[in-house]
Design a protein around this motif. Structure first.
Motif, PDB file in Angstrom:
ATOM      1  N   LEU A   1       0.809  -1.216   0.000  1.00 13.30           N
ATOM      2  CA  LEU A   1       0.000   0.000   0.000  1.00 13.30           C
ATOM      3  C   LEU A   1       0.846   1.271   0.000  1.00 13.30           C
ATOM      4  O   LEU A   1       0.388   2.321  -0.425  1.00 13.30           O
ATOM      5  N   ASP A   2       2.097   1.169   0.473  1.00  8.78           N
ATOM      6  CA  ASP A   2       2.967   2.347   0.437  1.00  8.78           C
ATOM      7  C   ASP A   2       3.950   2.286  -0.740  1.00  8.78           C
ATOM      8  O   ASP A   2       4.939   3.007  -0.775  1.00  8.78           O
ATOM      9  N   PHE A   3       3.672   1.431  -1.705  1.00 15.09           N
ATOM     10  CA  PHE A   3       4.365   1.381  -3.005  1.00 15.09           C
ATOM     11  C   PHE A   3       5.866   1.100  -2.889  1.00 15.09           C
ATOM     12  O   PHE A   3       6.680   1.716  -3.591  1.00 15.09           O
ATOM     13  N   VAL A   4       6.231   0.157  -2.029  1.00 22.23           N
ATOM     14  CA  VAL A   4       7.648  -0.178  -1.817  1.00 22.23           C
ATOM     15  C   VAL A   4       8.324  -0.569  -3.131  1.00 22.23           C
ATOM     16  O   VAL A   4       9.427  -0.116  -3.424  1.00 22.23           O
ATOM     17  N   LEU A   5       7.677  -1.399  -3.933  1.00 25.36           N
ATOM     18  CA  LEU A   5       8.307  -1.881  -5.166  1.00 25.36           C
ATOM     19  C   LEU A   5       8.369  -0.808  -6.246  1.00 25.36           C
ATOM     20  O   LEU A   5       9.428  -0.516  -6.791  1.00 25.36           O
ATOM     21  N   THR A   6       7.221  -0.239  -6.577  1.00 24.69           N
ATOM     22  CA  THR A   6       7.176   0.668  -7.728  1.00 24.69           C
ATOM     23  C   THR A   6       7.963   1.951  -7.489  1.00 24.69           C
ATOM     24  O   THR A   6       8.509   2.518  -8.443  1.00 24.69           O
TER      25      THR A   6
ATOM     26  N   TRP B   1       8.512  -3.746 -10.861  1.00 29.96           N
ATOM     27  CA  TRP B   1       7.123  -3.946 -11.268  1.00 29.96           C
ATOM     28  C   TRP B   1       6.794  -5.432 -11.230  1.00 29.96           C
ATOM     29  O   TRP B   1       7.272  -6.197 -12.052  1.00 29.96           O
ATOM     30  N   LEU B   2       5.969  -5.822 -10.238  1.00 28.22           N
ATOM     31  CA  LEU B   2       5.567  -7.217 -10.068  1.00 28.22           C
ATOM     32  C   LEU B   2       4.273  -7.443 -10.831  1.00 28.22           C
ATOM     33  O   LEU B   2       3.265  -6.793 -10.560  1.00 28.22           O
ATOM     34  N   ARG B   3       4.339  -8.370 -11.771  1.00 29.94           N
ATOM     35  CA  ARG B   3       3.197  -8.597 -12.662  1.00 29.94           C
ATOM     36  C   ARG B   3       2.841 -10.081 -12.702  1.00 29.94           C
ATOM     37  O   ARG B   3       3.713 -10.935 -12.718  1.00 29.94           O
ATOM     38  N   CYS B   4       1.539 -10.331 -12.770  1.00 31.13           N
ATOM     39  CA  CYS B   4       1.035 -11.670 -13.058  1.00 31.13           C
ATOM     40  C   CYS B   4       0.292 -11.562 -14.381  1.00 31.13           C
ATOM     41  O   CYS B   4      -0.681 -10.823 -14.505  1.00 31.13           O
TER      42      CYS B   4
ATOM     43  N   PHE C   1      -2.825  -3.380  -7.571  1.00 32.00           N
ATOM     44  CA  PHE C   1      -3.131  -1.958  -7.728  1.00 32.00           C
ATOM     45  C   PHE C   1      -3.515  -1.602  -9.159  1.00 32.00           C
ATOM     46  O   PHE C   1      -4.008  -0.508  -9.411  1.00 32.00           O
ATOM     47  N   ALA C   2      -3.315  -2.522 -10.096  1.00 35.61           N
ATOM     48  CA  ALA C   2      -3.695  -2.248 -11.484  1.00 35.61           C
ATOM     49  C   ALA C   2      -4.013  -3.566 -12.174  1.00 35.61           C
ATOM     50  O   ALA C   2      -3.319  -4.558 -11.983  1.00 35.61           O
ATOM     51  N   GLU C   3      -5.062  -3.537 -12.980  1.00 34.27           N
ATOM     52  CA  GLU C   3      -5.453  -4.719 -13.754  1.00 34.27           C
ATOM     53  C   GLU C   3      -6.060  -4.246 -15.065  1.00 34.27           C
ATOM     54  O   GLU C   3      -6.919  -3.369 -15.072  1.00 34.27           O
ATOM     55  N   PHE C   4      -5.556  -4.806 -16.164  1.00 34.64           N
ATOM     56  CA  PHE C   4      -6.114  -4.445 -17.464  1.00 34.64           C
ATOM     57  C   PHE C   4      -5.799  -5.502 -18.495  1.00 34.64           C
ATOM     58  O   PHE C   4      -4.901  -6.323 -18.315  1.00 34.64           O
ATOM     59  N   LYS C   5      -6.569  -5.449 -19.588  1.00 35.37           N
ATOM     60  CA  LYS C   5      -6.344  -6.342 -20.721  1.00 35.37           C
ATOM     61  C   LYS C   5      -5.629  -5.569 -21.816  1.00 35.37           C
ATOM     62  O   LYS C   5      -5.865  -4.384 -22.011  1.00 35.37           O
ATOM     63  N   THR C   6      -4.769  -6.274 -22.526  1.00 37.06           N
ATOM     64  CA  THR C   6      -3.992  -5.666 -23.604  1.00 37.06           C
ATOM     65  C   THR C   6      -4.157  -6.492 -24.868  1.00 37.06           C
ATOM     66  O   THR C   6      -4.207  -7.716 -24.804  1.00 37.06           O
TER      67      THR C   6
ATOM     68  N   TYR D   1       0.569   7.680  -8.952  1.00 34.04           N
ATOM     69  CA  TYR D   1       1.214   8.304 -10.104  1.00 34.04           C
ATOM     70  C   TYR D   1       2.065   9.505  -9.670  1.00 34.04           C
ATOM     71  O   TYR D   1       3.218   9.651 -10.076  1.00 34.04           O
ATOM     72  N   THR D   2       1.507  10.352  -8.815  1.00 35.46           N
ATOM     73  CA  THR D   2       2.209  11.540  -8.338  1.00 35.46           C
ATOM     74  C   THR D   2       3.468  11.160  -7.564  1.00 35.46           C
ATOM     75  O   THR D   2       4.538  11.774  -7.738  1.00 35.46           O
ATOM     76  N   LYS D   3       3.384  10.111  -6.735  1.00 40.23           N
ATOM     77  CA  LYS D   3       4.563   9.657  -5.991  1.00 40.23           C
ATOM     78  C   LYS D   3       5.640   9.118  -6.926  1.00 40.23           C
ATOM     79  O   LYS D   3       6.824   9.359  -6.710  1.00 40.23           O
TER      80      LYS D   3
END
Length: 193
Positions: free
Chosen positions: A40-45, A50-53, A144-149, A184-186
């Motif tokens: 929640l405090d965006f440690v990775l990004t 960028w951790l993705r499944c 925190f994000a999910e979308f189709k491409t 995004y701002t962070k």
């Protein structure tokens, strides 16, 4: 581990027409669903990890060279990431980054755990195998994000091509601007995006 060098292009009706005009042929098209995870405090990004499944397969995109900045204008048009695709290595690296962050003085308090649990109740993680989710819970990670491409690949028989000297925002940039403006701002403030 591979290094991905990626350059994005705007592909509107005009570009599609130009591709056809110069003889480019579509050699493949595929669709996939991505989910991105972080604390929640965006440690990775905030460290540009960028951790993705994607369709049940885990991947961690890491900065190709930590702290490196583009040296010329052409380099600013591309992104460069090392990709870790072995699930045990992904888990190990994510745990290392979070442990390192915690050692730097960040607290992982019970109110953060409660916030994480509330977010997790509302998320749908269908594209990730259920067996793979426990480690996310243990690390207080949420989607925190999910979308189709939809991605199309073209081949061109000759050297002529398309050029674009303007940096194009990626799908994650657009998603965060639209749906997660605080995140995004962070990332902008940390010079990640």
């Amino acid at each position: 581990m591979t290094v991905e060098v990626e350059r994005k292009f705007v592909c509107d009706a005009e570009v599609m027409g130009r591709l056809k005009d110069i003889g480019a042929q579509c050699i493949g098209q595929r669709q996939f669903q991505d989910q991105y995870f972080d604390t929640l405090d965006f440690v990775l990004t905030l460290k540009d990890f960028w951790l993705r499944c994607r369709e049940g397969l885990w991947e961690l995109k890491c900065p190709a060279v930590l702290g490196s900045k583009p040296v010329n204008e052409t380099e600013t048009l591309c992104t460069r990431y090392k990709e870790i695709t072995s699930f045990p290595l992904v888990q190990s690296e994510v745990r290392r980054i979070i442990k390192e962050h915690t050692a730097e003085g960040s607290e992982s308090n019970s109110s953060q755990r409660e916030q994480t649990d509330k977010v997790r109740e509302n998320e749908d993680t269908d594209c990730c195998p259920t067996d793979d989710k426990k480690w996310l819970t243990d690390l207080n990670m949420v989607c925190f994000a999910e979308f189709k491409t939809e991605r199309c690949s073209y081949i061109l028989e000759r050297e002529e091509g398309l050029s674009c000297e303007k940096k194009v925002q990626g799908k994650m940039d657009v998603f965060l601007q639209r749906y997660r403006p605080d995140h995004y701002t962070k990332l902008l403030s940390a010079h990640i995006l």
